[in-house]
Design a protein around this motif. Structure first.
Motif, PDB file in Angstrom:
ATOM      1  N   GLY A 104       0.830  -1.187   0.000  1.00 11.54           N
ATOM      2  CA  GLY A 104       0.000   0.000   0.000  1.00 11.54           C
ATOM      3  C   GLY A 104       0.871   1.246   0.000  1.00 11.54           C
ATOM      4  O   GLY A 104       2.099   1.162   0.071  1.00 11.54           O
ATOM      5  N   LYS A 105       0.210   2.425  -0.046  1.00 11.87           N
ATOM      6  CA  LYS A 105       0.955   3.674  -0.139  1.00 11.87           C
ATOM      7  C   LYS A 105       1.529   4.138   1.194  1.00 11.87           C
ATOM      8  O   LYS A 105       2.308   5.078   1.243  1.00 11.87           O
ATOM      9  N   GLY A 106       1.111   3.506   2.252  1.00  9.42           N
ATOM     10  CA  GLY A 106       1.696   3.830   3.546  1.00  9.42           C
ATOM     11  C   GLY A 106       0.835   4.740   4.396  1.00  9.42           C
ATOM     12  O   GLY A 106       0.016   5.506   3.887  1.00  9.42           O
ATOM     13  N   THR A 107       1.025   4.647   5.707  1.00 12.17           N
ATOM     14  CA  THR A 107       0.374   5.526   6.683  1.00 12.17           C
ATOM     15  C   THR A 107       1.459   6.172   7.520  1.00 12.17           C
ATOM     16  O   THR A 107       2.254   5.474   8.165  1.00 12.17           O
ATOM     17  N   LEU A 108       1.504   7.509   7.498  1.00 13.35           N
ATOM     18  CA  LEU A 108       2.512   8.240   8.273  1.00 13.35           C
ATOM     19  C   LEU A 108       2.007   8.455   9.690  1.00 13.35           C
ATOM     20  O   LEU A 108       1.002   9.114   9.913  1.00 13.35           O
ATOM     21  N   LEU A 109       2.718   7.866  10.628  1.00 14.11           N
ATOM     22  CA  LEU A 109       2.358   7.990  12.042  1.00 14.11           C
ATOM     23  C   LEU A 109       3.369   8.873  12.752  1.00 14.11           C
ATOM     24  O   LEU A 109       4.573   8.624  12.692  1.00 14.11           O
ATOM     25  N   THR A 110       2.865   9.900  13.411  1.00 16.12           N
ATOM     26  CA  THR A 110       3.737  10.795  14.173  1.00 16.12           C
ATOM     27  C   THR A 110       3.306  10.762  15.631  1.00 16.12           C
ATOM     28  O   THR A 110       2.130  10.999  15.935  1.00 16.12           O
ATOM     29  N   VAL A 111       4.244  10.436  16.495  1.00 15.47           N
ATOM     30  CA  VAL A 111       3.963  10.430  17.926  1.00 15.47           C
ATOM     31  C   VAL A 111       4.720  11.583  18.575  1.00 15.47           C
ATOM     32  O   VAL A 111       5.951  11.665  18.479  1.00 15.47           O
ATOM     33  N   ASN A 112       3.969  12.471  19.186  1.00 16.97           N
ATOM     34  CA  ASN A 112       4.552  13.635  19.846  1.00 16.97           C
ATOM     35  C   ASN A 112       4.603  13.448  21.360  1.00 16.97           C
ATOM     36  O   ASN A 112       3.773  12.719  21.914  1.00 16.97           O
TER      37      ASN A 112
ATOM     38  N   GLN B  25      23.449 -10.115  -1.315  1.00 17.51           N
ATOM     39  CA  GLN B  25      23.041 -10.629  -0.011  1.00 17.51           C
ATOM     40  C   GLN B  25      23.871 -11.863   0.330  1.00 17.51           C
ATOM     41  O   GLN B  25      24.224 -12.644  -0.542  1.00 17.51           O
ATOM     42  N   THR B  26      24.142 -11.995   1.625  1.00 20.30           N
ATOM     43  CA  THR B  26      25.041 -13.057   2.081  1.00 20.30           C
ATOM     44  C   THR B  26      24.299 -14.195   2.769  1.00 20.30           C
ATOM     45  O   THR B  26      24.912 -15.107   3.310  1.00 20.30           O
ATOM     46  N   TRP B  27      22.973 -14.145   2.782  1.00 22.90           N
ATOM     47  CA  TRP B  27      22.203 -15.180   3.458  1.00 22.90           C
ATOM     48  C   TRP B  27      21.885 -16.388   2.578  1.00 22.90           C
ATOM     49  O   TRP B  27      21.284 -17.349   3.053  1.00 22.90           O
ATOM     50  N   SER B  28      22.179 -16.299   1.286  1.00 25.15           N
ATOM     51  CA  SER B  28      21.767 -17.331   0.326  1.00 25.15           C
ATOM     52  C   SER B  28      20.252 -17.444   0.223  1.00 25.15           C
ATOM     53  O   SER B  28      19.715 -18.546   0.016  1.00 25.15           O
ATOM     54  N   HIS B  29      19.569 -16.330   0.407  1.00 26.68           N
ATOM     55  CA  HIS B  29      18.128 -16.324   0.240  1.00 26.68           C
ATOM     56  C   HIS B  29      17.768 -16.595  -1.214  1.00 26.68           C
ATOM     57  O   HIS B  29      18.400 -16.094  -2.130  1.00 26.68           O
ATOM     58  N   SER B  30      16.703 -17.366  -1.404  1.00 20.62           N
ATOM     59  CA  SER B  30      16.285 -17.704  -2.765  1.00 20.62           C
ATOM     60  C   SER B  30      15.615 -16.531  -3.473  1.00 20.62           C
ATOM     61  O   SER B  30      15.790 -16.332  -4.658  1.00 20.62           O
ATOM     62  N   TYR B  31      14.798 -15.789  -2.723  1.00 20.79           N
ATOM     63  CA  TYR B  31      13.953 -14.778  -3.343  1.00 20.79           C
ATOM     64  C   TYR B  31      14.570 -13.395  -3.198  1.00 20.79           C
ATOM     65  O   TYR B  31      15.029 -13.012  -2.117  1.00 20.79           O
ATOM     66  N   MET B  32      14.548 -12.646  -4.300  1.00 22.14           N
ATOM     67  CA  MET B  32      15.031 -11.270  -4.260  1.00 22.14           C
ATOM     68  C   MET B  32      14.105 -10.366  -5.044  1.00 22.14           C
ATOM     69  O   MET B  32      13.429 -10.815  -5.982  1.00 22.14           O
ATOM     70  N   PHE B  33      14.072  -9.090  -4.647  1.00 22.97           N
ATOM     71  CA  PHE B  33      13.083  -8.153  -5.169  1.00 22.97           C
ATOM     72  C   PHE B  33      13.712  -6.777  -5.352  1.00 22.97           C
ATOM     73  O   PHE B  33      14.604  -6.389  -4.596  1.00 22.97           O
ATOM     74  N   TRP B  34      13.201  -6.042  -6.338  1.00 18.71           N
ATOM     75  CA  TRP B  34      13.540  -4.632  -6.493  1.00 18.71           C
ATOM     76  C   TRP B  34      12.255  -3.805  -6.403  1.00 18.71           C
ATOM     77  O   TRP B  34      11.285  -4.070  -7.119  1.00 18.71           O
ATOM     78  N   TYR B  35      12.275  -2.817  -5.507  1.00 21.92           N
ATOM     79  CA  TYR B  35      11.171  -1.880  -5.374  1.00 21.92           C
ATOM     80  C   TYR B  35      11.701  -0.459  -5.610  1.00 21.92           C
ATOM     81  O   TYR B  35      12.845  -0.151  -5.320  1.00 21.92           O
ATOM     82  N   ARG B  36      10.809   0.404  -6.095  1.00 22.60           N
ATOM     83  CA  ARG B  36      11.111   1.815  -6.111  1.00 22.60           C
ATOM     84  C   ARG B  36      10.125   2.528  -5.196  1.00 22.60           C
ATOM     85  O   ARG B  36       8.963   2.099  -5.066  1.00 22.60           O
ATOM     86  N   GLN B  37      10.608   3.576  -4.554  1.00 24.11           N
ATOM     87  CA  GLN B  37       9.760   4.307  -3.620  1.00 24.11           C
ATOM     88  C   GLN B  37       9.692   5.771  -4.024  1.00 24.11           C
ATOM     89  O   GLN B  37      10.706   6.455  -4.117  1.00 24.11           O
ATOM     90  N   ASP B  38       8.484   6.237  -4.249  1.00 29.70           N
ATOM     91  CA  ASP B  38       8.227   7.610  -4.636  1.00 29.70           C
ATOM     92  C   ASP B  38       7.110   8.162  -3.765  1.00 29.70           C
ATOM     93  O   ASP B  38       6.188   7.437  -3.383  1.00 29.70           O
ATOM     94  N   LEU B  39       7.197   9.482  -3.503  1.00 32.41           N
ATOM     95  CA  LEU B  39       6.157  10.127  -2.707  1.00 32.41           C
ATOM     96  C   LEU B  39       4.800   9.922  -3.350  1.00 32.41           C
ATOM     97  O   LEU B  39       4.633  10.122  -4.550  1.00 32.41           O
ATOM     98  N   GLY B  40       3.851   9.517  -2.560  1.00 34.15           N
ATOM     99  CA  GLY B  40       2.503   9.338  -3.057  1.00 34.15           C
ATOM    100  C   GLY B  40       2.223   7.983  -3.682  1.00 34.15           C
ATOM    101  O   GLY B  40       1.076   7.674  -4.008  1.00 34.15           O
ATOM    102  N   HIS B  41       3.278   7.183  -3.850  1.00 39.71           N
ATOM    103  CA  HIS B  41       3.089   5.862  -4.466  1.00 39.71           C
ATOM    104  C   HIS B  41       3.494   4.723  -3.553  1.00 39.71           C
ATOM    105  O   HIS B  41       3.178   3.567  -3.812  1.00 39.71           O
ATOM    106  N   GLY B  42       4.215   5.019  -2.506  1.00 42.94           N
ATOM    107  CA  GLY B  42       4.675   3.940  -1.644  1.00 42.94           C
ATOM    108  C   GLY B  42       5.754   3.121  -2.314  1.00 42.94           C
ATOM    109  O   GLY B  42       6.552   3.628  -3.109  1.00 42.94           O
ATOM    110  N   LEU B  43       5.767   1.829  -2.043  1.00 39.90           N
ATOM    111  CA  LEU B  43       6.755   0.913  -2.614  1.00 39.90           C
ATOM    112  C   LEU B  43       6.123   0.177  -3.782  1.00 39.90           C
ATOM    113  O   LEU B  43       5.094  -0.495  -3.616  1.00 39.90           O
ATOM    114  N   ARG B  44       6.742   0.266  -4.947  1.00 37.66           N
ATOM    115  CA  ARG B  44       6.212  -0.419  -6.123  1.00 37.66           C
ATOM    116  C   ARG B  44       7.237  -1.423  -6.630  1.00 37.66           C
ATOM    117  O   ARG B  44       8.411  -1.104  -6.788  1.00 37.66           O
TER     118      ARG B  44
END
Lengths: 113, 116
Positions: A104-112, B25-44
């Motif tokens: 999801g796009k996230g929820t910004l939580l601010t604790v004052n 990564q050094t854990w030998s994890h099988s699964y790996m992912f790339w996300y981009r993060q932009d204001l208003g979109h979260g993690l895509r």
């Protein structure tokens, strides 16, 4: 399709409680919750798998309601360290088979103080 | 040290240039992912991988290329960078399927990319 989080932002005073919701229009199989502090990487909080279970982590707990296709994150007696952006990540409609986690796009939580 | 590391932490490049973001990564994890993060979109999700030589597109794959010849490395290449690709990029790994098990994502510290 992203899950929808609400509210988008919330401001609390230390000691107050908060609820963050994560809902989907499609059937959910699993829900992840992460917290991200400003300038840092997201950090894992908990995972809920299909089954309507409730989990707890210190004073943070979560529930998963399959019928409502919704998960809720409960923060009790909030502390300053709880501030950050909370993300839910879900896998929709394929029984956990496609290992693709959508956030999801996230929820910004601010604790004052 | 064990963990997941991204490099570089900051990168400025010009429109049209090719740029590669590294993830190890050094854990030998099988699964790996790339996300981009932009204001208003979260993690895509851009691309993901279940194992070496297995990759798949996420929500926003256009303009990106990935490879995974070794389990521990998952580089992300912008073939011809555009201003719209200015973002913070996070790599993550998971021991097993994050959607079918109690296996969380472990995120790297991110790469802040600016395309001028």
């Amino acid at each position: 399709q992203q899950p929808v989080q609400s509210p988008q932002a919330v401001i609390l005073r230390e000691g107050e409680d908060a609820v963050i919701n994560c809902s989907s229009s499609k059937a959910l199989y699993s829900v992840h919750w992460y917290r991200q502090k400003h300038g840092e990487a997201p950090v894992f909080l908990m995972i809920l798998l299909k089954g309507g279970e409730q989990k707890g982590h210190d004073k943070i707990s979560a529930s998963f309601n399959e019928k409502k296709q919704q998960s809720s994150l409960y923060l009790t007696a909030s502390q300053l360290s709880y501030s950050g952006t909370y993300f839910c990540g879900t896998e929709m409609n394929s029984g956990g088979s496609n290992y693709k986690l959508t956030f999801g796009k996230g929820t910004l939580l601010t604790v004052n103080p | 040290d064990a963990g997941i590391t991204q490099s570089p932490r900051y990168k400025i490049t010009e429109t049209g240039r090719q740029v590669t973001l590294m993830c190890h990564q050094t854990w030998s994890h099988s699964y790996m992912f790339w996300y981009r993060q932009d204001l208003g979109h979260g993690l895509r999700l851009i691309y993901y991988s279940a194992a070496a030589d297995i990759t798949d597109k996420g929500e926003v794959p256009d303009g990106y290329v990935v490879s995974r010849s070794k389990t521990e490395n998952f580089p992300l290449t912008l073939e011809s960078a555009t201003r719209s690709q200015t973002s913070v990029y996070f790599c993550a790994s998971s021991e097993s399927s994050p959607t079918a098990t109690n296996s969380p994502l472990h995120f790297g510290n991110g790469t802040r990319l600016t395309v001028t």
